[in-house]
Design an enzyme around this catalytic site. Structure first.
Site, mmCIF file in Angstrom:
data_model
loop_
_atom_site.group_PDB
_atom_site.id
_atom_site.type_symbol
_atom_site.label_atom_id
_atom_site.label_comp_id
_atom_site.label_asym_id
_atom_site.label_seq_id
_atom_site.Cartn_x
_atom_site.Cartn_y
_atom_site.Cartn_z
ATOM 1 N N ARG A 129 -4.584 32.125 -83.721
ATOM 2 C CA ARG A 129 -6.031 32.074 -83.510
ATOM 3 C C ARG A 129 -6.523 30.649 -83.276
ATOM 4 N NH1 ARG A 129 -5.390 35.544 -87.919
ATOM 5 N NH2 ARG A 129 -6.026 37.712 -87.560
ATOM 6 N N ILE A 130 -6.035 29.707 -84.093
ATOM 7 C CA ILE A 130 -6.503 28.320 -83.995
ATOM 8 C C ILE A 130 -5.756 27.575 -82.898
ATOM 9 C CG2 ILE A 130 -6.740 26.134 -85.232
ATOM 10 C CD1 ILE A 130 -6.898 27.861 -87.842
ATOM 11 N N ASP A 162 6.321 28.178 -81.148
ATOM 12 C CA ASP A 162 5.958 29.144 -82.169
ATOM 13 C C ASP A 162 7.197 29.982 -82.457
ATOM 14 O OD1 ASP A 162 2.921 30.550 -83.026
ATOM 15 O OD2 ASP A 162 4.785 31.559 -83.521
ATOM 16 N N MET A 197 0.236 25.817 -88.113
ATOM 17 C CA MET A 197 1.056 26.842 -88.748
ATOM 18 C C MET A 197 0.579 27.087 -90.176
ATOM 19 S SD MET A 197 4.929 25.626 -87.776
ATOM 20 C CE MET A 197 4.769 23.991 -88.535
ATOM 21 N N PRO A 198 0.807 28.283 -90.706
ATOM 22 C CA PRO A 198 0.622 28.487 -92.142
ATOM 23 C C PRO A 198 1.775 27.828 -92.890
ATOM 24 C CG PRO A 198 1.540 30.451 -91.153
ATOM 25 C CD PRO A 198 1.243 29.508 -90.020
ATOM 26 N N ASN A 203 8.984 26.280 -93.547
ATOM 27 C CA ASN A 203 8.513 25.037 -92.915
ATOM 28 C C ASN A 203 8.080 23.983 -93.933
ATOM 29 O OD1 ASN A 203 5.820 25.626 -93.690
ATOM 30 N ND2 ASN A 203 5.354 26.594 -91.729
ATOM 31 N N ALA A 247 -3.581 21.823 -90.693
ATOM 32 C CA ALA A 247 -3.053 23.112 -91.138
ATOM 33 C C ALA A 247 -2.847 23.130 -92.646
ATOM 34 C CB ALA A 247 -1.753 23.432 -90.391
ATOM 35 N N ARG A 248 -1.647 22.741 -93.106
ATOM 36 C CA ARG A 248 -1.327 22.738 -94.522
ATOM 37 C C ARG A 248 -0.515 21.496 -94.860
ATOM 38 N NH1 ARG A 248 -4.937 25.534 -95.001
ATOM 39 N NH2 ARG A 248 -5.112 27.640 -95.903
ATOM 40 N N ASP A 302 -5.899 16.115 -92.260
ATOM 41 C CA ASP A 302 -7.019 16.730 -92.977
ATOM 42 C C ASP A 302 -6.531 17.423 -94.240
ATOM 43 O OD1 ASP A 302 -9.864 17.471 -93.053
ATOM 44 O OD2 ASP A 302 -9.138 19.518 -92.762
ATOM 45 N N GLU A 306 -3.187 17.597 -102.767
ATOM 46 C CA GLU A 306 -4.647 17.423 -102.746
ATOM 47 C C GLU A 306 -5.384 18.183 -103.839
ATOM 48 O OE1 GLU A 306 -6.021 20.904 -99.604
ATOM 49 O OE2 GLU A 306 -5.439 18.962 -98.817
ATOM 50 N N HIS A 325 -9.814 17.919 -96.161
ATOM 51 C CA HIS A 325 -9.729 19.356 -95.897
ATOM 52 C C HIS A 325 -11.066 19.905 -95.399
ATOM 53 C CE1 HIS A 325 -6.885 22.827 -97.065
ATOM 54 N NE2 HIS A 325 -7.725 23.280 -96.138
#
Length: 331
Positions: A156-157, A176, A207-208, A213, A235-236, A260, A265, A297
């Site tokens: 989606r992003i 991906d 990615m999540p 990962n 992302a993460r 971000d 965090e 974030h």
């Protein structure tokens, strides 16, 4: 009347909570506190719970909530790695998330962060503050249209990020683990992460976080970056090995990064830490690093996203209470 308890509510969200409550004829109470073993008793007597925290939940909470007759926990974020899904399943609790609350918000911010790096706006503003108005190679920029962007994770992003860069006229490659055919006209899928990165002037992660990962962006991977490249991570945090990034920047494997998110965090974001000692030396180094732009974030943080992060989990909670399930469940 149905009753729902919200944990971790911020002042700006209260009006949205109350509007949803009135619209749906549901009593919704809230607290600024997070869900912990010390605060879980606040949920007693309620039919459902939603939370908005990034730290791992104590596993004892699942059995306690189940003992109260609660059937679900609605996470007010896309990520749900803070949950122990096996423990939730063992206690017949449905965990839900918000898979899409405003992909446009995150995509636009990711591109904004890249533009700030490419156009060297932070350095320019520093020089202006010093009243140094000279033109010089240090602040000279490149043109996005002449660059190649690697989108890592095309969902989606990532697909929206790719579309924005295509609007600039850039070449967009991608990787991906499950390339989606509907995006084949938007990006040039590569056979591996390494293949995509080697081509890119901008590497942007979407990615999540998964066990596969975790710290995937390691020093070995940074060594394969194209000279002069920049990294964007909205992302993460766990996807990037932060100390390896420091080493890579100092060795010149890439020239800058915009982050971000950060793996550690949770104690700091979103918290007012002014006047307090920073207890994490890696985070302290990160926020003061001259080649890194860090933001707390906030890529998602728009009016649209904040409203959707209230409404969607409450809708999911009500679905579970009334039907026994929700289409947003993740376990």
């Amino acid at each position: 009347m149905v009753k729902i308890m919200l944990y971790g509510v911020r002042d700006e969200e209260i009006a949205m909570v109350e509007a949803w409550s009135l619209k749906n004829d549901v009593r919704v109470d809230y607290t600024k506190l997070n869900l912990t073993p010390d605060t879980v008793t606040l949920a007693k007597g309620y039919d459902g719970v939603t939370i908005s925290q990034v730290a791992d939940l104590d596993v004892s909470l699942y059995s306690t909530l189940a003992s109260y007759g609660i059937k679900q926990v609605a996470q007010r974020s896309a990520g749900f790695e803070m949950h122990d899904l096996e423990a939730a399943n063992a206690n017949q609790l449905i965990i839900s998330n918000v898979p899409s609350y405003s992909p446009e918000s995150i995509a636009e911010y990711a591109v904004t962060a890249a533009l700030n790096l490419v156009r060297k706006t932070e350095l320019i503003q520093t020089k202006v503050a010093e009243q140094d108005f000279r033109w010089m190679p240090a602040i000279r920029s490149r043109v996005i249209q002449e660059m190649t962007v690697a989108v890592i994770g095309v969902g989606r992003i990532g697909s929206r990020v790719a579309s924005i860069y295509r609007g600039f006229g850039a070449r967009v490659v991608a990787y991906d683990i499950e390339p989606r055919e509907e995006f084949a006209d938007l990006v040039e899928f590569q056979s591996s992460l390494q293949a995509a990165i080697k081509l890119a002037d901008i590497v942007t992660i979407h990615m999540p976080a998964t066990p596969q990962n975790y710290q995937q962006f390691s020093l070995d991977l940074f060594k394969q970056f194209k000279p002069g490249a920049v990294l964007i991570n909205t992302a993460r945090g766990p996807i990037v090995h932060t100390e390896a990034l420091f080493t890579a920047l100092e060795a010149g494997y890439l020239v800058a990064a915009a982050l971000d998110v950060y793996d550690g965090e949770a104690p700091y974001v979103p918290v007012d830490w002014r006047g307090r000692e920073m207890l994490d030396p890696v985070f302290q180094r990160l926020i003061s690093h001259p080649q890194i732009i860090y933001t707390p974030h906030i890529a998602y943080y728009t009016d649209t996203a904040v409203r959707n992060l209230i409404d969607s989990p409450l809708d999911a909670t009500l679905d579970v209470i009334r039907t026994g399930d929700t289409k947003l469940r993740v376990n």
